[in-house]
Design an enzyme around this catalytic site. Structure first.
Site, mmCIF file in Angstrom:
data_model
loop_
_atom_site.group_PDB
_atom_site.id
_atom_site.type_symbol
_atom_site.label_atom_id
_atom_site.label_comp_id
_atom_site.label_asym_id
_atom_site.label_seq_id
_atom_site.Cartn_x
_atom_site.Cartn_y
_atom_site.Cartn_z
ATOM 1 C CG HIS A 104 -11.527 -2.252 -1.484
ATOM 2 N ND1 HIS A 104 -12.271 -1.729 -0.453
ATOM 3 C CD2 HIS A 104 -10.392 -2.715 -0.919
ATOM 4 C CE1 HIS A 104 -11.607 -1.876 0.680
ATOM 5 N NE2 HIS A 104 -10.470 -2.461 0.419
ATOM 6 C CG ASN B 124 -8.365 -10.512 4.943
ATOM 7 O OD1 ASN B 124 -8.549 -11.685 4.659
ATOM 8 N ND2 ASN B 124 -7.361 -10.096 5.702
ATOM 9 C CG ASN C 31 -12.088 -0.224 5.043
ATOM 10 O OD1 ASN C 31 -12.588 -1.180 5.628
ATOM 11 N ND2 ASN C 31 -11.090 -0.358 4.201
ATOM 12 C CB SER D 204 -7.762 -0.947 1.653
ATOM 13 O OG SER D 204 -6.485 -0.852 2.197
ATOM 14 C CD GLU E 230 -16.075 -0.535 -0.547
ATOM 15 O OE1 GLU E 230 -16.849 0.011 0.256
ATOM 16 O OE2 GLU E 230 -14.840 -0.404 -0.485
ATOM 17 C CD GLU F 56 -3.148 0.731 0.289
ATOM 18 O OE1 GLU F 56 -2.968 0.016 -0.700
ATOM 19 O OE2 GLU F 56 -4.239 1.297 0.513
HETATM 20 P P1 NAI Z 1 0.834 -8.086 1.573
HETATM 21 O O1 NAI Z 1 1.921 -7.295 2.170
HETATM 22 O O2 NAI Z 1 0.351 -9.297 2.253
HETATM 23 O O3 NAI Z 1 1.263 -8.517 0.100
HETATM 24 C C1 NAI Z 1 1.827 -7.666 -0.825
HETATM 25 C C2 NAI Z 1 2.619 -8.510 -1.820
HETATM 26 O O4 NAI Z 1 2.991 -7.669 -2.909
HETATM 27 C C3 NAI Z 1 3.889 -9.095 -1.264
HETATM 28 O O5 NAI Z 1 3.917 -10.491 -1.503
HETATM 29 C C4 NAI Z 1 4.998 -8.387 -2.027
HETATM 30 O O6 NAI Z 1 6.109 -9.240 -2.302
HETATM 31 C C5 NAI Z 1 4.302 -8.009 -3.318
HETATM 32 N N1 NAI Z 1 4.856 -6.871 -4.001
HETATM 33 C C6 NAI Z 1 5.270 -5.693 -3.491
HETATM 34 N N2 NAI Z 1 5.656 -4.864 -4.476
HETATM 35 C C7 NAI Z 1 5.489 -5.535 -5.636
HETATM 36 C C8 NAI Z 1 5.706 -5.221 -7.007
HETATM 37 N N3 NAI Z 1 6.181 -4.045 -7.377
HETATM 38 N N4 NAI Z 1 5.411 -6.160 -7.924
HETATM 39 C C9 NAI Z 1 4.943 -7.368 -7.573
HETATM 40 N N5 NAI Z 1 4.713 -7.713 -6.288
HETATM 41 C C10 NAI Z 1 4.989 -6.812 -5.343
HETATM 42 O O7 NAI Z 1 -0.344 -7.041 1.311
HETATM 43 P P2 NAI Z 1 -1.921 -7.270 1.349
HETATM 44 O O8 NAI Z 1 -2.422 -7.174 2.712
HETATM 45 O O9 NAI Z 1 -2.261 -8.436 0.519
HETATM 46 O O10 NAI Z 1 -2.413 -5.953 0.599
HETATM 47 C C11 NAI Z 1 -2.271 -5.786 -0.784
HETATM 48 C C12 NAI Z 1 -3.156 -4.647 -1.232
HETATM 49 O O11 NAI Z 1 -4.501 -4.980 -0.923
HETATM 50 C C13 NAI Z 1 -2.911 -3.324 -0.584
HETATM 51 O O12 NAI Z 1 -3.107 -2.317 -1.526
HETATM 52 C C14 NAI Z 1 -3.946 -3.255 0.534
HETATM 53 O O13 NAI Z 1 -4.299 -1.944 0.839
HETATM 54 C C15 NAI Z 1 -5.092 -3.957 -0.133
HETATM 55 N N6 NAI Z 1 -6.060 -4.548 0.764
HETATM 56 C C16 NAI Z 1 -5.674 -5.246 1.879
HETATM 57 C C17 NAI Z 1 -6.613 -5.813 2.720
HETATM 58 C C18 NAI Z 1 -6.183 -6.611 3.898
HETATM 59 O O14 NAI Z 1 -7.041 -6.944 4.728
HETATM 60 N N7 NAI Z 1 -4.928 -6.985 4.022
HETATM 61 C C19 NAI Z 1 -8.053 -5.674 2.457
HETATM 62 C C20 NAI Z 1 -8.371 -4.997 1.219
HETATM 63 C C21 NAI Z 1 -7.385 -4.433 0.446
#
Ligand code: NAI
Length: 665
Positions: free
Chosen positions: A446, A449, A496, A425, A458, A398
């Site tokens: 969006h 989880n 949210n 998010s 969304e 993020e």
């Molecule tokens: P996370 O930290 O678990 O996973 C992110 C992944 O992206 C990592 O595996 C990382 O290696 C990879 N990554 C980072 N930069 C990269 C790039 N340039 N190219 C390819 N891969 C790359 O994060 P999470 O929690 O899955 O969140 C991901 C997105 O989803 C964020 O934008 C977050 O705001 C959104 N989100 C998260 C929620 C949650 O409950 N965790 C809910 C809804 C949305």
């Protein structure tokens, strides 16, 4: 021979062997629901079959569907709203019950031939027939989903299902509302015969008529369970099992069904006579009205997906294989799409793909279908499959600069017409789109989880997002069997945004000395699936703090910030507001005063409701119904209250469930 009268929703014909075929094909509808007109026409058909049986011109009657996909989805719930009183419900039901009795009493074989779903009133019609044949097709399911609408089977499905399947299986089916596969339903006794596919149905039905097939009721062992004391034991077990899933004060329908069985299960004639008396009050209750409203809202959300688009999804590419990306990829693969998963870290991809095994095992029963789902989910560390994808979803860290850089490199590689989306998010879509050659192409998709459990997605319209892209986003979300909600780009979007003030104010109460267990219990007493403090721990306190900052909540010195600083992030780190053991928070439960809990529960959701009102006023979502739908499906907000705005309005009008009143009772 000609049709009886001029039928619109049924086709009726009698073939050379004297078999009468009643083909249900409701005019102007994609599915068959048993509404007023189809039932009236069914009455004419039954009358014709009775006359034919008398003069020997009709040797048997077969009910079958004219639709490609399903038999009968149930009674037509759109018509339920016309009932204001129990007496009106009873008056409308009596003729249907009589007609089903007439079907059962026909002196000729009556066969029901089922392909696709046969639910609720459809199954009750089937149970009045003498023989039930269904296809083994995966799409064929029978069941009684009534409890989900705050009622139970009211077309005499209660005693007829118990007669055929015995009390254990039939009551379980009615109490859970689950969709039952044909093979299981046959083992239970709800169906009598299975055929491989739709092509075999007509032939099998003809044979069943010619052989005069008659289904056998449940055997003696099952019948014995209806007698006391076995019935008493069953009743207490059913109550305990049901209470684990639903609170009686929120969802009374299954409990009233158990009462009916407790009182009359020993004598099915009596059960038949009493069913409507127990059913009618539920039908006109606020709970059922609100649950029907939720059902309509879900239909409305599905209808948001445009049907006139020249946009078909086959391949999905997900970038980021973390918590969200991996599960989004897995969900799409489970829905039948070809999915490629990209991440900087090959280990993350591998771990993310492996983690989907659980979802595939839950969703697919055979190894072949599980393997096929696995084969649809491919590791793509270099993003080579981007150019083939119809939808590309970014779910990486993020950070706005990282996302901007990713999309800059990405946009020229996408094929024309493909959807380009971010799962952010908290970052504004227009900010991520800044600097792109075609910023209007970017939208937000969006997910919540855990992806597999949350029905809402969304679809975010950034300040510059093109409408056509938003529409395609909705079509995609519907195609993966989620509910799309179009939301304007704003901090927190809708879900949210309304959750944050609710959770923050709960945390504030906590820091003022209110017990966390009491707060959580009060929210549950209101009807939330989980209390706000436990929810914060489950989501992750770092995530909560981040959302809090985005929405500009004062953080300095808050307990939340202190816990985060100490590395206590909630469930995932084993400690947050609660200490967690084996995936559960350790709670000091005390007996709480019911009225006090109800008052606290209503107070706790106050900030959520106020924020929902502000979101509506700001035009974040198109109308009040969609705000309610978004909050119910995105947060689990007490469905039986019909949504935050509906709940607030019903309090004012004196209608609806007033928690204070309930608590006082
Ligand atoms: P996370 O930290 O678990 O996973 C992110 C992944 O992206 C990592 O595996 C990382 O290696 C990879 N990554 C980072 N930069 C990269 C790039 N340039 N190219 C390819 N891969 C790359 O994060 P999470 O929690 O899955 O969140 C991901 C997105 O989803 C964020 O934008 C977050 O705001 C959104 N989100 C998260 C929620 C949650 O409950 N965790 C809910 C809804 C949305």
């Amino acid at each position: 021979m000609t049709d009886p009268g001029s039928l619109k929703d049924w086709r009726f014909s009698i073939d050379e062997q004297g078999i009468a075929w009643a083909v249900f094909d409701r005019e102007g509808e994609s599915q068959n629901a048993l509404g007023r007109r189809p039932l009236e026409e069914l009455g004419q058909i039954v009358g014709r079959a009775e006359a034919g049986a008398r003069d020997k011109s009709v040797a048997g009657l077969v009910f079958i569907s004219g639709k490609d996909k399903g038999f009968i989805v149930g009674a037509d719930i759109r018509e339920f709203e016309q009932f204001q009183t129990e007496a009106e419900v009873s008056a409308a039901i009596q003729p249907v019950l009589q007609m089903l009795d007439r079907i059962e009493a026909l002196p000729i074989p009556v066969v029901c031939a089922i392909h696709g779903v046969c639910l609720g009133g459809g199954l009750e019609l089937a149970l009045a027939c003498h023989w039930r044949i269904a296809t083994r097709d995966d799409a064929t399911r029978v069941g009684f989903p009534e409890v989900r609408l705050g009622i139970f089977p009211g077309f005499n499905g209660t005693w007829r299902s118990i007669r055929q399947a015995g009390p254990m299986a039939a009551m379980e089916a009615m109490l859970t509302g689950r969709m039952i596969r044909a093979s299981t339903a046959r083992a239970m006794g709800l169906l009598d015969e299975l055929v491989p596919s739709r092509q075999n149905l007509t032939w099998a039905a003809r044979k069943a008529v010619q052989r005069g097939r008659k289904s056998q009721p449940a055997g003696a062992a099952m019948t014995a369970l209806r007698q006391w004391p076995a019935r008493g034991l069953l009743v207490s077990r059913m109550r305990a099992e049901t209470a684990k899933k639903a609170r009686e004060d929120h969802y009374p329908a299954p409990f009233r069904l158990i009462d009916l069985f407790a009182e009359t299960g020993g004598n099915l004639k009596q059960m038949k006579a009493e069913e409507t008396r127990a059913f009618a009050p539920l039908m006109v209750s606020d709970t059922s009205r609100n649950l029907r409203r939720v059902f309509r809202l879900s239909e409305m959300m599905k209808a948001q997906a445009p049907k006139d688009l020249d946009f078909k999804v086959q391949r999905v590419h997900v970038i980021g294989a973390g918590v969200m990306g991996a599960d989004i990829a897995g969900w799409c693969a489970a829905q039948g799409f070809e999915v490629s998963l990209q991440d900087l870290s090959p280990e993350a991809i591998q771990k993310g793909i492996e983690a989907q095994g659980k979802l595939f095992s839950r969703r697919f029963r055979t190894k072949a279908t599980r393997d096929a789902a696995k084969a649809r989910l491919l590791a793509d560390p270099k993003g080579e499959m981007v150019a083939r994808a119809d939808v590309v979803i970014e779910a990486i860290v993020e950070k706005v600069e990282v996302k901007q850089a990713l999309f800059k490199g990405l946009e020229s590689r996408l094929k024309p017409g493909a959807v380009m989306a971010t799962n952010t998010s908290s970052i504004m879509i227009e900010e991520i789109a800044h600097g792109l050659a075609d910023p209007g192409r970017l939208i937000g998709i969006h997910f919540f989880n855990p992806v597999a459990q949350m029905p809402l997605v969304e679809v975010i319209r950034g300040a510059g997002s093109r409408e056509a892209e938003v529409r395609k986003g909705c079509a995609f979300v519907t195609a993966i069997d989620k509910f799309p909600l179009i939301v304007k780009s704003c901090p927190g979007f809708l879900v949210n945004r309304v959750l944050a003030p609710y959770m923050m104010s709960a945390m504030e109460r906590l820091s003022k000395g209110e017990a966390k267990e009491r707060i959580d219990e009060a929210a549950k007493a209101f009807g939330m699936p989980m209390g706000p403090i436990e929810l914060a721990d489950t989501v992750g306190l770092d995530v909560c703090a981040h959302v809090g900052r985005i929405l500009k909540y004062p953080a300095d010195g808050s307990q939340l910030e202190k816990l985060v600083a100490a590395g206590k992030l909630g469930k995932k780190s084993g400690e947050g507001f609660y200490t967690w053991k084996d995936g559960n928070p350790i709670k000091a439960e005390k007996p709480y005063d019911k009225a006090e809990l109800a008052k606290l529960g209503a107070d706790l959701v106050g900030p959520l409701i106020a924020e929902a009102e502000r979101a509506l006023a700001d035009g974040i979502v198109e109308n009040a119904d969609l705000v309610d739908a978004g909050v119910i499906f995105g947060t689990g907000f007490a469905p039986f209250r019909g949504g935050p705005l509906h709940y607030k309005a019903s309090l004012g009008s004196g209608e609806g469930v007033d928690v204070r009143r309930v608590a006082a009772e």
